[in-house]
Design a protein around this motif. Structure first.
Motif, PDB file in Angstrom:
ATOM      1  N   LYS A   1       8.533  90.091 -13.273  1.00 48.44           N
ATOM      2  CA  LYS A   1       7.077  90.034 -13.444  1.00 48.44           C
ATOM      3  C   LYS A   1       6.737  89.629 -14.870  1.00 48.44           C
ATOM      4  O   LYS A   1       7.456  89.994 -15.802  1.00 48.44           O
ATOM      5  CB  LYS A   1       6.463  91.411 -13.182  1.00 48.44           C
ATOM      6  CG  LYS A   1       6.872  91.999 -11.840  1.00 48.44           C
ATOM      7  CD  LYS A   1       6.212  93.341 -11.549  1.00 48.44           C
ATOM      8  CE  LYS A   1       6.944  93.993 -10.374  1.00 48.44           C
ATOM      9  NZ  LYS A   1       6.231  95.061  -9.728  1.00 48.44           N
TER      10      LYS A   1
ATOM     11  N   ASN B   1       1.460  93.373 -10.988  1.00 41.85           N
ATOM     12  CA  ASN B   1       2.440  92.653 -10.159  1.00 41.85           C
ATOM     13  C   ASN B   1       2.296  91.140 -10.282  1.00 41.85           C
ATOM     14  O   ASN B   1       2.397  90.411  -9.294  1.00 41.85           O
ATOM     15  CB  ASN B   1       2.320  93.045  -8.678  1.00 41.85           C
ATOM     16  CG  ASN B   1       2.744  94.461  -8.426  1.00 41.85           C
ATOM     17  OD1 ASN B   1       3.564  95.001  -9.163  1.00 41.85           O
ATOM     18  ND2 ASN B   1       2.166  95.090  -7.411  1.00 41.85           N
TER      19      ASN B   1
ATOM     20  N   SER C   1       7.084  97.223   1.938  1.00 41.50           N
ATOM     21  CA  SER C   1       5.907  97.215   1.065  1.00 41.50           C
ATOM     22  C   SER C   1       5.114  95.924   1.267  1.00 41.50           C
ATOM     23  O   SER C   1       3.896  95.918   1.122  1.00 41.50           O
ATOM     24  CB  SER C   1       6.294  97.398  -0.401  1.00 41.50           C
ATOM     25  OG  SER C   1       7.053  96.314  -0.871  1.00 41.50           O
TER      26      SER C   1
ATOM     27  N   SER D   1       5.383  91.000  -3.130  1.00 41.97           N
ATOM     28  CA  SER D   1       5.730  90.261  -1.913  1.00 41.97           C
ATOM     29  C   SER D   1       4.638  90.383  -0.843  1.00 41.97           C
ATOM     30  O   SER D   1       4.606  89.590   0.106  1.00 41.97           O
ATOM     31  CB  SER D   1       7.063  90.756  -1.358  1.00 41.97           C
ATOM     32  OG  SER D   1       7.039  92.160  -1.225  1.00 41.97           O
TER      33      SER D   1
ATOM     34  N   SER E   1      12.937  97.970  -5.735  1.00 42.82           N
ATOM     35  CA  SER E   1      12.871  96.634  -6.327  1.00 42.82           C
ATOM     36  C   SER E   1      12.013  96.613  -7.598  1.00 42.82           C
ATOM     37  O   SER E   1      12.332  95.903  -8.553  1.00 42.82           O
ATOM     38  CB  SER E   1      12.370  95.611  -5.307  1.00 42.82           C
ATOM     39  OG  SER E   1      11.305  96.113  -4.578  1.00 42.82           O
TER      40      SER E   1
ATOM     41  N   MET F   1      19.912  85.419  -7.706  1.00 38.95           N
ATOM     42  CA  MET F   1      19.150  86.647  -7.937  1.00 38.95           C
ATOM     43  C   MET F   1      20.102  87.844  -8.035  1.00 38.95           C
ATOM     44  O   MET F   1      19.996  88.672  -8.951  1.00 38.95           O
ATOM     45  CB  MET F   1      18.137  86.880  -6.816  1.00 38.95           C
ATOM     46  CG  MET F   1      17.350  88.175  -6.998  1.00 38.95           C
ATOM     47  SD  MET F   1      16.236  88.574  -5.638  1.00 38.95           S
ATOM     48  CE  MET F   1      17.370  89.227  -4.415  1.00 38.95           C
TER      49      MET F   1
ATOM     50  N   ASP G   1      18.034  90.790   0.387  1.00 40.57           N
ATOM     51  CA  ASP G   1      17.038  91.247  -0.585  1.00 40.57           C
ATOM     52  C   ASP G   1      17.557  92.480  -1.334  1.00 40.57           C
ATOM     53  O   ASP G   1      18.744  92.633  -1.496  1.00 40.57           O
ATOM     54  CB  ASP G   1      15.695  91.490   0.113  1.00 40.57           C
ATOM     55  CG  ASP G   1      15.004  90.166   0.439  1.00 40.57           C
ATOM     56  OD1 ASP G   1      15.253  89.188  -0.280  1.00 40.57           O
ATOM     57  OD2 ASP G   1      14.240  90.121   1.402  1.00 40.57           O
TER      58      ASP G   1
HETATM   59  C1  DP6 Z   1      14.090  91.055  -3.364  1.00 42.84           C
HETATM   60  O1  DP6 Z   1       7.485  92.921  -3.681  1.00 42.84           O
HETATM   61  O2  DP6 Z   1       9.031  94.897  -3.340  1.00 42.84           O
HETATM   62  O3  DP6 Z   1      12.413  91.281  -1.708  1.00 42.84           O
HETATM   63  O4  DP6 Z   1       6.003  93.784  -6.591  1.00 42.84           O
HETATM   64  O5  DP6 Z   1       7.363  95.662  -7.443  1.00 42.84           O
HETATM   65  O6  DP6 Z   1       6.353  95.795  -5.160  1.00 42.84           O
HETATM   66  P1  DP6 Z   1       6.926  94.906  -6.235  1.00 42.84           P
HETATM   67  O7  DP6 Z   1       8.274  94.280  -5.641  1.00 42.84           O
HETATM   68  P2  DP6 Z   1       8.590  93.757  -4.178  1.00 42.84           P
HETATM   69  O8  DP6 Z   1       9.860  92.838  -4.491  1.00 42.84           O
HETATM   70  C2  DP6 Z   1      10.451  92.019  -3.525  1.00 42.84           C
HETATM   71  C3  DP6 Z   1      11.774  91.571  -4.009  1.00 42.84           C
HETATM   72  C4  DP6 Z   1      12.622  90.821  -3.013  1.00 42.84           C
HETATM   73  C5  DP6 Z   1      12.388  89.324  -3.111  1.00 42.84           C
HETATM   74  C6  DP6 Z   1      11.147  88.785  -2.446  1.00 42.84           C
HETATM   75  O9  DP6 Z   1      10.654  89.354  -1.465  1.00 42.84           O
HETATM   76  O10 DP6 Z   1      10.688  87.721  -2.898  1.00 42.84           O
END
Ligand code: DP6
Length: 320
Positions: free
Chosen positions: A19, A25, A102, A136, A183, A234, A274
């Motif tokens: 971020k 976010n 989420s 996401s 995450s 990643m 992920d």
């Molecule tokens: C690896 O959206 O769960 O799935 O913004 O902190 O809530 P926050 O993170 P999040 O992160 C997703 C990370 C991932 C990659 C992706 O979905 O792009």
């Protein structure tokens, strides 16, 4: 009146990881995902006298509830209403196991509150609102192939609707426990400590361009190559954080190697992983059965979920 919203989880083919402003976010780079039609969050919202009452099936921990409360507070402040809500949310897939609950969860909340309060947000504003809950989630307010545009207030936009290109996904569940580190914390740690983080960011635009092209041209091999490359980059950055974070189990790796072997035999197939030990295996619909059987046979795979890509949100208004 009650609003019922069903949103689907999405899987990034070019990942969001890092971020530029954690408080809102705001992602450090774009991302590109596709909705998974069968992995859904179903949320109902109605107004309520007194404080918000929030129930998230499978997630009674204080942090998850606090995060939803903070999101609802943000909505009240931003759109200047005072109502409180009764919110009930459940997923039809395991939460907190790297299956992006989420994303579908906050997308459902944003859509539901928009409808309940008659905010009439356009799709850009709706996506931005969902992002405040989880980065996401900006993508799960739409179905199909979706890209996050990381302008000064990032939002997602549809690259192509789901019916442009139907893919099948076999999700290999290798561990049902909650992940060791979420995450949000892990991506902050990666950004602060991984020597590969800057390279991750500087090579991102190229990956996005290739993935977008692959989707628009329905070029499976191009999408396969770029998705696996981006996923492994990643994880390389995540694993080289200090202290290190390793999301894979032995079975995660076994599935990845099985996918490579199937591809060597000529099957159109690729993996992505992920922030958790589950593996999502993509293929074309005509090969779904064969791929699912192979993946189910991998040692350590507990069970699989099969789904089509898609994932348009569904909203139902129940009058009182
Ligand atoms: C690896 O959206 O769960 O799935 O913004 O902190 O809530 P926050 O993170 P999040 O992160 C997703 C990370 C991932 C990659 C992706 O979905 O792009």
């Amino acid at each position: 009146m009650q609003i019922r919203v069903s949103t689907s989880s999405n899987i990034a083919l070019v990942k969001y990881w890092g971020k530029s402003d954690a408080a809102i976010n705001q992602p450090a780079a774009g991302s590109l995902s596709v909705g998974l039609d069968a992995l859904r969050t179903n949320t109902s919202i109605s107004t309520h006298t007194g404080a918000d009452e929030i129930s998230i099936a499978g997630k009674s921990d204080h942090d998850s509830i606090a995060r939803v409360k903070a999101f609802v507070d943000h909505c009240r402040r931003s759109f200047r209403f005072t109502e409180h809500f009764l919110i009930e949310s459940r997923n039809n897939f395991p939460t907190a196991a790297g299956l992006a609950s989420s994303a579908s969860g906050f997308a459902a909340l944003a859509i539901g509150i928009n409808r309940m309060m008659g905010l009439d947000l356009d799709s850009v504003s709706l996506s931005r609102l969902a992002r405040r809950g989880s980065g996401s989630a900006a993508r799960s307010v739409f179905g199909g192939f979706v890209e996050v545009i990381p302008d000064e207030d990032a939002y997602a936009t549809v690259v192509s609707p789901a019916d442009h290109w139907q893919l099948s996904v076999v999700v290999a569940i290798t561990d049902e426990g909650s992940k060791q580190i979420g995450s949000t914390d892990a991506m902050n740690r990666t950004a602060k400590t991984s020597p590969y983080y800057q390279n991750w960011l500087s090579s991102h635009a190229e990956d996005l361009q290739a993935a977008r092209r692959a989707v628009l041209d329905r070029d499976f091999d191009l999408l396969a190559g770029i998705s696996e490359f981006n996923c492994l980059k990643m994880h390389a950055a995540i694993m080289t954080s200090r202290p290190p974070v390793i999301y894979w189990s032995a079975a995660t790796l076994a599935v990845m190697q099985k996918v490579q072997a199937l591809r060597d035999e000529g099957l159109p197939v690729f993996f992505t992983v992920d922030a958790g030990p589950q593996v999502k295996v993509f293929t074309l619909p005509e090969h779904e059965g064969a791929v699912a059987r192979e993946i189910q046979g991998v040692h350590g795979v507990l069970w699989t979920i099969q789904t089509n890509t898609g994932g348009d949100p569904v909203v139902e208004v129940i009058p009182s």
